[in-house]
Design a protein around this motif. Sequence first.
Motif, PDB file in Angstrom:
ATOM      1  N   ALA A   2       0.823  -1.196   0.000  1.00  0.00           N
ATOM      2  CA  ALA A   2       0.000   0.000   0.000  1.00  0.00           C
ATOM      3  C   ALA A   2       0.862   1.252   0.000  1.00  0.00           C
ATOM      4  CB  ALA A   2      -0.910  -0.007   1.222  1.00  0.00           C
ATOM      5  N   LYS A   3       0.336   2.289  -0.622  1.00  0.00           N
ATOM      6  CA  LYS A   3       1.064   3.562  -0.670  1.00  0.00           C
ATOM      7  C   LYS A   3       1.271   4.093   0.744  1.00  0.00           C
ATOM      8  CE  LYS A   3       1.053   7.998  -2.927  1.00  0.00           C
ATOM      9  NZ  LYS A   3       0.429   8.857  -3.901  1.00  0.00           N
ATOM     10  N   GLY A   4       2.491   4.593   1.003  1.00  0.00           N
ATOM     11  CA  GLY A   4       2.795   5.144   2.306  1.00  0.00           C
ATOM     12  C   GLY A   4       3.292   4.109   3.305  1.00  0.00           C
ATOM     13  N   THR A   5       3.509   2.877   2.850  1.00  0.00           N
ATOM     14  CA  THR A   5       4.032   1.854   3.754  1.00  0.00           C
ATOM     15  C   THR A   5       5.476   1.528   3.388  1.00  0.00           C
ATOM     16  OG1 THR A   5       3.260   0.037   2.376  1.00  0.00           O
ATOM     17  CG2 THR A   5       1.763   0.813   4.078  1.00  0.00           C
ATOM     18  N   ALA A   6       6.188   0.906   4.305  1.00  0.00           N
ATOM     19  CA  ALA A   6       7.582   0.539   4.077  1.00  0.00           C
ATOM     20  C   ALA A   6       7.803  -0.876   4.586  1.00  0.00           C
ATOM     21  CB  ALA A   6       8.501   1.517   4.797  1.00  0.00           C
ATOM     22  N   LEU A   7       8.853  -1.496   4.088  1.00  0.00           N
ATOM     23  CA  LEU A   7       9.158  -2.867   4.457  1.00  0.00           C
ATOM     24  C   LEU A   7      10.635  -2.977   4.786  1.00  0.00           C
ATOM     25  CD1 LEU A   7       8.102  -5.816   4.598  1.00  0.00           C
ATOM     26  CD2 LEU A   7       8.738  -6.025   2.201  1.00  0.00           C
ATOM     27  N   ALA A   8      10.940  -3.542   5.940  1.00  0.00           N
ATOM     28  CA  ALA A   8      12.329  -3.774   6.334  1.00  0.00           C
ATOM     29  C   ALA A   8      12.542  -5.271   6.464  1.00  0.00           C
ATOM     30  CB  ALA A   8      12.639  -3.087   7.656  1.00  0.00           C
ATOM     31  N   ALA A   9      13.665  -5.754   5.948  1.00  0.00           N
ATOM     32  CA  ALA A   9      14.045  -7.160   6.056  1.00  0.00           C
ATOM     33  C   ALA A   9      15.207  -7.234   7.035  1.00  0.00           C
ATOM     34  CB  ALA A   9      14.446  -7.698   4.691  1.00  0.00           C
ATOM     35  N   ILE A  10      14.960  -7.787   8.208  1.00  0.00           N
ATOM     36  CA  ILE A  10      15.970  -7.818   9.262  1.00  0.00           C
ATOM     37  C   ILE A  10      16.520  -9.236   9.385  1.00  0.00           C
ATOM     38  CG2 ILE A  10      16.425  -7.436  11.706  1.00  0.00           C
ATOM     39  CD1 ILE A  10      13.989  -5.476  11.632  1.00  0.00           C
ATOM     40  N   GLU A  11      17.842  -9.355   9.233  1.00  0.00           N
ATOM     41  CA  GLU A  11      18.514 -10.648   9.351  1.00  0.00           C
ATOM     42  C   GLU A  11      19.449 -10.576  10.550  1.00  0.00           C
ATOM     43  OE1 GLU A  11      20.981 -13.748   6.539  1.00  0.00           O
ATOM     44  OE2 GLU A  11      20.748 -11.687   5.867  1.00  0.00           O
ATOM     45  N   VAL A  12      19.295 -11.511  11.477  1.00  0.00           N
ATOM     46  CA  VAL A  12      20.122 -11.551  12.676  1.00  0.00           C
ATOM     47  C   VAL A  12      21.136 -12.672  12.521  1.00  0.00           C
ATOM     48  CG1 VAL A  12      20.127 -11.817  15.183  1.00  0.00           C
ATOM     49  CG2 VAL A  12      18.216 -10.665  14.057  1.00  0.00           C
TER      50      VAL A  12
END
Length: 61
Positions: A2-12
Motif C-alpha cells: 500500500a502507498k505510504g508503507t515501508a518494508l524492512a528485512a531484518i537478518e540476525v
Amino acid sequence: MAKGTALAAIEVKSGHETAQSGMAEFLKKHPEAKRIIVGGGSAGACSIESFLRDEVPLFYE
C-alpha cells in the motif's frame, strides 16, 4: 504494498556464517525492502547493541 508503507528485512547473524539464508529469496520477491543485518561479521552489519538502542533506522526517509 500500500502507498505510504515501508518494508524492512531484518537478518540476525550469530557470528557463525554458514549456509546462505533465505534473505536473497525474500529480497527477490520484495526488492523495495530495506535490508538490515544485525550482528555477525558482514560488511555493513550493525551491532546488536546499536539495533536494540534504536540507533539503526528501519526505513528509508
